[in-house]
Design an enzyme around this catalytic site. Structure first.
Site, PDB file in Angstrom:
ATOM      1  N   SER A 303       0.808  -1.218   0.000  1.00  0.00           N
ATOM      2  CA  SER A 303       0.000   0.000   0.000  1.00  0.00           C
ATOM      3  C   SER A 303       0.846   1.275   0.000  1.00  0.00           C
ATOM      4  O   SER A 303       1.502   1.590  -0.993  1.00  0.00           O
ATOM      5  CB  SER A 303      -0.948  -0.049   1.206  1.00  0.00           C
ATOM      6  OG  SER A 303      -1.878   0.995   1.181  1.00  0.00           O
ATOM      7  N   ASP A 314       9.889   5.434 -10.320  1.00  0.00           N
ATOM      8  CA  ASP A 314       9.406   5.992 -11.587  1.00  0.00           C
ATOM      9  C   ASP A 314      10.014   7.351 -11.902  1.00  0.00           C
ATOM     10  O   ASP A 314      10.182   7.717 -13.074  1.00  0.00           O
ATOM     11  CB  ASP A 314       7.879   6.121 -11.564  1.00  0.00           C
ATOM     12  CG  ASP A 314       7.179   4.789 -11.811  1.00  0.00           C
ATOM     13  OD1 ASP A 314       7.886   3.769 -11.935  1.00  0.00           O
ATOM     14  OD2 ASP A 314       5.938   4.764 -11.867  1.00  0.00           O
ATOM     15  N   LYS A 328      -0.642  -4.309  -2.962  1.00  0.00           N
ATOM     16  CA  LYS A 328      -1.931  -3.839  -2.446  1.00  0.00           C
ATOM     17  C   LYS A 328      -2.151  -2.403  -2.929  1.00  0.00           C
ATOM     18  O   LYS A 328      -1.586  -1.459  -2.401  1.00  0.00           O
ATOM     19  CB  LYS A 328      -1.937  -3.902  -0.911  1.00  0.00           C
ATOM     20  CG  LYS A 328      -3.322  -3.789  -0.276  1.00  0.00           C
ATOM     21  CD  LYS A 328      -3.772  -2.366  -0.059  1.00  0.00           C
ATOM     22  CE  LYS A 328      -5.079  -2.277   0.697  1.00  0.00           C
ATOM     23  NZ  LYS A 328      -5.601  -0.907   0.776  1.00  0.00           N
TER      24      LYS A 328
END
Length: 546
Positions: A303, A314, A328
């Protein structure tokens, strides 16, 4: 029409018709209260109303309507996805407490040793510390009731010591070297629940922070950790998110913001429609926008941990090291019911800046979903990078055009296999029976003064204390006393780990969690590799922004 049509066939008299009308109206009202479900009435909700009425009035035995409704809601939500859940008022409070960041209590960490409550540590600034309660004290009475030798459980201690802020609980303490019991009247207060387990310098230039969850206070705690490490000369940072199951979205954004320059996309959520897309951006307030950054993750990182590590990866801000994270990426919003219970229902999915969906598949059902980690282990994913394959359709690219993969979870830039070389049945058995905690609690209780005299501070302890053969033999004897037979081959296999764990737990008993991690991390393969990478050329080769 509903009342008239049903009563015409079942209840021919006026009195029963009126009684039925009232009961049915009451049933509909109670079910609809708070969420105004009557405005959206349809055949499905009408059917549920009928079901409850018929059960209450026609079933052969007395029906517990409350239980049926509760279990019915749980079953319905289970059909949706693994993270949409129903919680009673009590369950909701228990689940929220670690994330809210505090609770009302007396401010001690305790353990139960030989059926006696032993104070492991007092929380700094808490009511117990202020009154002079010490690590090693044994709580033998609470409110005059004997607590020793009654097979008391942890939950029983918690229920007696926690309570509303400002209320008083009386305890009687046995302290080694003091003849009589010491009586304390402790006024309960707000006790902080910290989410950062460790903050220390891993080497002369590299700070280390172990974050266990993303709570309401984690952002402030993390800022304080950065300030502390900068004061010690930190130039590089290792953020350890291994085993971190997540928490609040905003906290994840706030922590990622510390590493990113202004106006970078951190994460976005999207629901059923394109219009529901909600992006979240960084600000110019970051405290560590410059400097080498490494984030540690594993299969227990989920999460919010995946939001932070996904953004760092990224945006080419740092290096991700470890093993593929949990996966998750479903967003839950809370919908309360009038009785204090609530439903946490999935309303959207998380996506990293490159567009990767964090959530792993769950189409085969909840049981299969939660068995995923076991299947990963059996498949060899925890020990072999080559066992992990990704379809071409899951290819994504960082802002620097580095290849990354979607499909659930965050795949690290550098894979570190799970170290199973020190595992053995003996080690499993001593863990299963809690021998480590029992032994170190007793050892520190008997040797605390001697240890502190020989090692007046943690720095001296870390440099000089070793788990000697004599201590190891005591540990083996303690295990045998608890019906775990000595196994020379297993002990040889697991011996180094056992010694490290004993030493780390002794440090924890005397100084705290931070010192535990400083000791136990000496054998942490992911952290060791991170320290190697800090001095490598990988940051330049990968064109990371540091």
């Amino acid at each position: 029409m509903l009342f008239q049509s049903l009563s015409r066939y079942l209840y021919p008299t006026d009195s029963t018709r009126m009684k039925f009308k009232f009961l049915l109206f009451l049933s509909v009202f109670l079910l609809s209260s708070g969420i105004q479900a009557q405005r959206y009435a349809n055949k499905e909700t009408e059917k549920l109303d009928y079901l409850l009425y018929f059960l209450n009035n026609n079933y052969v035995d007395t029906v517990n309507s409350h239980l049926i409704v509760e279990e019915g809601i749980r079953a319905m939500l289970k059909e949706l996805d693994p993270h949409s859940i129903y919680m009673t008022k009590e369950e909701l409070k228990e689940m929220d407490e670690p994330l809210v960041g505090n609770f009302d209590g007396v401010g001690i960490q305790f353990n139960i040793l030989e059926d006696t409550i032993v104070v492991v540590n007092t929380i700094v600034g808490g009511p117990s510390e202020k009154l002079g309660i010490l690590a090693g004290d044994k709580i033998v009475k609470i409110e005059g009731e004997n607590m020793a030798g009654i097979k008391i459980k942890n939950k029983d201690v918690i229920s007696r010591l926690r309570g509303t802020r400002g209320t008083i609980v009386k305890v009687s303490v046995f302290r080694k070297g003091v003849k009589n019991l010491i009586d304390y009247s402790i006024t309960r207060d707000k006790i902080p629940l910290t989410s950062i387990d460790a903050t220390y310098m891993a080497d002369s230039e590299t700070g280390y922070v172990k974050l266990s969850r993303f709570s309401a206070t984690s952002g402030t705690e993390f800022t304080e950790s950065l300030e502390k490490l900068k004061g010690k000369g930190m130039k590089n940072l290792i953020l350890d998110l291994t085993g971190n199951g997540g928490g609040y979205l905003q906290t994840a954004i706030d922590i990622a913001d510390q590493f990113l320059t202004n106006e970078n996309l951190v994460v976005y959520t999207q629901g059923r429609t394109v219009a529901s897309k909600a992006p979240y951006y960084s600000t110019s307030k970051g405290m560590f926008e410059k400097g080498k950054l490494i984030v540690l993750i594993d299969e227990g990182s989920a999460s919010a941990s995946e939001i932070v590590s996904g953004a760092v990866q990224d945006l080419d801000r740092g290096l991700i090291i470890g093993r593929r994270s949990f996966g998750k990426g479903l967003v839950q919003n809370s919908f309360p019911f009038p009785d204090g219970s609530a439903m946490r229902m999935t309303t959207a999915r998380y996506y990293t800046p490159s567009g990767r969906c964090i959530q792993k598949p769950y189409e085969k059902g909840v049981d299969d979903y939660y068995d995923d980690l076991n299947k990963r282990f059996k498949h060899g994913e925890f020990t072999n990078r080559d066992s992990i394959t990704f379809a071409d359709s899951l290819k994504f690219y960082t802002i620097g055009k580095r290849l990354v993969y979607g499909g659930g979870g965050i795949m690290p830039d550098l894979f570190i296999p799970l170290d199973t070389s020190e595992n053995s049945k003996y080690l499993t058995d001593v863990y299963r029976k809690g021998i480590f905690n029992k032994f170190t609690l007793k050892y520190v209780d008997q040797n605390r003064e001697q240890i502190k005299k020989q090692y007046p501070d943690f720095k001296a302890f870390k440099a000089g204390f070793t788990t000697s053969d004599a201590i190891m033999n005591e540990f083996i004897a303690a295990a045998e006393a608890d019906e775990i037979k000595s196994n020379p081959d297993d002990i040889k296999t697991s011996g180094s780990f056992i010694r490290r764990q004993i030493r780390a737990l002794i440090a924890n008993q005397i100084w705290g969690t931070n010192e535990y991690y400083e000791c136990i991390n000496e054998g942490n393969p992911i952290l060791k590799e991170a320290l190697v990478q800090m001095k490598s050329e990988n940051f330049k080769k990968l064109k990371l922004r540091y």
